[in-house]
Design a protein around this motif. Sequence first.
Motif, short mmCIF file in Angstrom:
data_model
loop_
_atom_site.label_atom_id
_atom_site.label_comp_id
_atom_site.label_asym_id
_atom_site.label_seq_id
_atom_site.Cartn_x
_atom_site.Cartn_y
_atom_site.Cartn_z
N ARG A 267 0.83 -1.20 0.00
CA ARG A 267 0.00 0.00 0.00
C ARG A 267 0.87 1.26 0.00
NH1 ARG A 267 -4.90 0.36 4.27
NH2 ARG A 267 -5.25 -1.70 3.34
N ALA A 268 2.00 1.20 0.70
CA ALA A 268 2.91 2.34 0.74
C ALA A 268 3.45 2.67 -0.64
CB ALA A 268 4.06 2.07 1.71
N VAL A 269 3.83 1.65 -1.39
CA VAL A 269 4.35 1.88 -2.74
C VAL A 269 3.30 2.54 -3.62
CG1 VAL A 269 5.13 0.72 -4.86
CG2 VAL A 269 6.12 0.10 -2.65
N GLU A 270 2.04 2.12 -3.49
CA GLU A 270 0.98 2.78 -4.26
C GLU A 270 0.86 4.26 -3.87
OE1 GLU A 270 -0.47 1.18 -6.84
OE2 GLU A 270 0.95 -0.39 -6.22
N GLU A 271 1.03 4.55 -2.59
CA GLU A 271 0.95 5.93 -2.14
C GLU A 271 2.15 6.75 -2.63
OE1 GLU A 271 -0.71 9.23 0.28
OE2 GLU A 271 -1.25 7.77 -1.26
N PHE A 272 3.33 6.13 -2.67
CA PHE A 272 4.48 6.84 -3.24
C PHE A 272 4.23 7.17 -4.71
CE2 PHE A 272 7.11 4.17 -0.09
CZ PHE A 272 6.95 5.11 0.92
N LEU A 273 3.65 6.21 -5.42
CA LEU A 273 3.35 6.42 -6.83
C LEU A 273 2.37 7.57 -7.03
CD1 LEU A 273 3.05 2.67 -7.86
CD2 LEU A 273 4.63 4.31 -8.91
N ARG A 274 1.43 7.70 -6.11
CA ARG A 274 0.46 8.79 -6.21
C ARG A 274 1.04 10.11 -5.74
NH1 ARG A 274 -2.41 12.23 -3.35
NH2 ARG A 274 -1.34 11.51 -1.46
N TYR A 275 1.66 10.08 -4.57
CA TYR A 275 2.05 11.31 -3.89
C TYR A 275 3.06 12.15 -4.67
CZ TYR A 275 3.70 14.33 -0.10
OH TYR A 275 4.05 15.41 0.66
N ASP A 276 4.04 11.49 -5.27
CA ASP A 276 5.04 12.21 -6.08
C ASP A 276 5.37 11.33 -7.27
OD1 ASP A 276 6.73 14.19 -6.87
OD2 ASP A 276 8.08 14.09 -5.17
N ALA A 277 4.48 11.37 -8.25
CA ALA A 277 4.49 10.41 -9.36
C ALA A 277 5.80 10.44 -10.14
CB ALA A 277 3.33 10.72 -10.31
N PRO A 278 6.38 9.27 -10.43
CA PRO A 278 7.62 9.23 -11.21
C PRO A 278 7.44 9.68 -12.66
CG PRO A 278 6.80 7.01 -10.79
CD PRO A 278 5.97 7.95 -9.97
N LEU A 308 -0.52 13.63 -15.04
CA LEU A 308 -0.72 12.59 -14.04
C LEU A 308 -0.42 13.11 -12.65
CD1 LEU A 308 0.96 9.64 -15.98
CD2 LEU A 308 -1.42 10.41 -16.06
N GLY A 309 0.57 14.00 -12.56
CA GLY A 309 0.90 14.60 -11.28
C GLY A 309 -0.23 15.44 -10.73
N ALA A 310 -0.86 16.23 -11.60
CA ALA A 310 -1.99 17.05 -11.17
C ALA A 310 -3.17 16.18 -10.78
CB ALA A 310 -2.40 18.01 -12.29
N ALA A 311 -3.45 15.13 -11.56
CA ALA A 311 -4.56 14.23 -11.25
C ALA A 311 -4.37 13.59 -9.88
CB ALA A 311 -4.67 13.15 -12.33
N GLU A 320 -7.60 14.76 1.21
CA GLU A 320 -6.33 15.30 1.68
C GLU A 320 -5.18 14.90 0.75
OE1 GLU A 320 -5.83 15.62 6.16
OE2 GLU A 320 -7.06 13.79 5.98
N PRO A 321 -5.25 15.29 -0.50
CA PRO A 321 -4.28 14.79 -1.50
C PRO A 321 -2.84 15.20 -1.24
CG PRO A 321 -5.53 16.64 -2.38
CD PRO A 321 -6.17 16.27 -1.08
N ASP A 322 -2.61 16.29 -0.50
CA ASP A 322 -1.25 16.74 -0.26
C ASP A 322 -0.63 16.09 0.97
OD1 ASP A 322 -1.28 18.49 -2.47
OD2 ASP A 322 -2.30 20.03 -1.30
N ARG A 323 -1.34 15.16 1.57
CA ARG A 323 -0.81 14.45 2.75
C ARG A 323 -0.37 13.05 2.35
NH1 ARG A 323 -2.83 11.17 7.06
NH2 ARG A 323 -4.94 11.18 6.17
N LEU A 324 0.87 12.69 2.72
CA LEU A 324 1.35 11.33 2.52
C LEU A 324 0.65 10.42 3.53
CD1 LEU A 324 3.52 9.53 1.03
CD2 LEU A 324 4.96 9.90 3.06
N ASP A 325 -0.06 9.42 3.03
CA ASP A 325 -0.84 8.53 3.89
C ASP A 325 -0.62 7.09 3.43
OD1 ASP A 325 -2.63 7.15 5.43
OD2 ASP A 325 -4.43 8.15 4.65
N LEU A 326 0.26 6.39 4.14
CA LEU A 326 0.61 5.03 3.74
C LEU A 326 -0.50 4.04 4.02
CD1 LEU A 326 4.36 4.82 4.83
CD2 LEU A 326 3.33 5.80 2.77
N THR A 327 -1.57 4.47 4.68
CA THR A 327 -2.72 3.59 4.91
C THR A 327 -3.86 3.92 3.96
OG1 THR A 327 -3.75 5.05 6.56
CG2 THR A 327 -2.11 3.48 7.36
N ARG A 328 -3.61 4.78 2.99
CA ARG A 328 -4.68 5.22 2.07
C ARG A 328 -5.30 4.02 1.36
NH1 ARG A 328 -5.75 10.26 0.06
NH2 ARG A 328 -3.73 11.03 0.86
N GLU A 329 -6.62 3.99 1.32
CA GLU A 329 -7.35 2.92 0.64
C GLU A 329 -7.91 3.42 -0.68
OE1 GLU A 329 -10.31 1.50 3.33
OE2 GLU A 329 -8.86 0.69 4.77
N ASP A 330 -8.27 2.49 -1.54
CA ASP A 330 -8.88 2.82 -2.84
C ASP A 330 -8.03 3.85 -3.58
OD1 ASP A 330 -10.75 2.63 -4.88
OD2 ASP A 330 -11.98 4.25 -4.09
#
Length: 400
Positions: A267-278, A308-311, A320-330
């Motif tokens: 789940r953390a990796v998915e959040e990294f992908l979202r939070y600051d997209a490569p 993709l970064g804006a999305a 709360e899109p600007d918060r890193l949340d390693l427990t984020r669901e969906d």
Amino acid sequence: MTLPFEFFLSPEFSRDPYGAYAGLRAQGPVHAVDFPPGSSAFVVVDYELGRSLLTDPRVSKDLANGPSWFAEVVTSGNPVLARNMLSTDPPDHTRLRKAVGNGFTPRRVELMRPRVQQIADELAASLPADRADLIDSFAFPLPIIVICELLGVAHADRDDFRTWTGDLLQPAMDDDVKARQAVANASLRDYFTRTIAERRADPADDLVSALATAGELTDQELLSTLVLLLIAGHETTVNLIGNGMLALLRDPGQLALLRERPELMPRAVEEFLRYDAPVERATFRFAVEDLDLAGTHVPKGSFVHVSLGAAARDPEAFPEPDRLDLTREDNRHLSFGHGVHFCLGAPLARLEGQIAFETLLRHRPHIELDVPDEELSWRLSGAVVRGLAGLPVRFTPTPA
């Protein structure tokens, strides 16, 4: 108002694209941009609209549907990438993707886990005791070694690959960049042409051999496919590891949580992908007819850029899109794209990311930034990929 091309190339934008995107989103979901310069182009900063456009048949990736000058620039400026799955629509895209797809299925990728783990452990064990640049010493060598072994090319040449592919990703804004891109094209063409000939004469158990002997691709398609796999096979994962580690180092609470609950790693990796997209922006697309995008007229033949970064920071899609949340669901991020062009290498990137973070935190449980945050620099790439130029860290002893 049309956004200037320089908007996406400034160091200020690289440091905080999300603040810039939030400002744009407040004004509307679609904005005219001079990107490429002198063209009719639009950037989409809304999640739902961007997601729908990634599967909209009225938006094409085939160069034939864009301006003729752009097709000429691509084919003459970067000929090694002139005919690949990212610049085609079905049915050609389907054929090109199918040719390499079996090498990247989740089942095949899972079989690579022991070797990826071995590489990660060796790299982590070889880190200096006190300080290191995590990009140079870990984030870059891990995925480049993996993709080189998968393709069947010598990872001893990885520094050359890094230079060549890095030059190809630069916006060709001046003669110096164009000259370096010419060298990169010639070098990659010669390297893979030679490798293809060797594998056809003496096949091995690798992807180059499989593609070279199957006879399903033309020589140009084969060359472009191999270069694309080399670039995509390491560039995005380098950024995933670097951007994700920086996010953790900036948020000690989430770093502590991941140490305490390692089961959160997928789940953390998915959040990294979202939070600051490569990948900051989806690769080029063209309107095949006049479009009305949320009230904005987009003429036929225009570039349509889906950010993709804006999305990923759209509050309508992510609480709360600007918060890193390693427990984020969906976590329905678009960092691997969407639809038929969904990233072929997503299973491998996810595997490498999970192994990379787990291994780093196990070998070096106490990591801190070794420079002030404001001294970090980002590689400028025309808002296509997003990655750190370096990530200097120091390792502190484990408390007694």
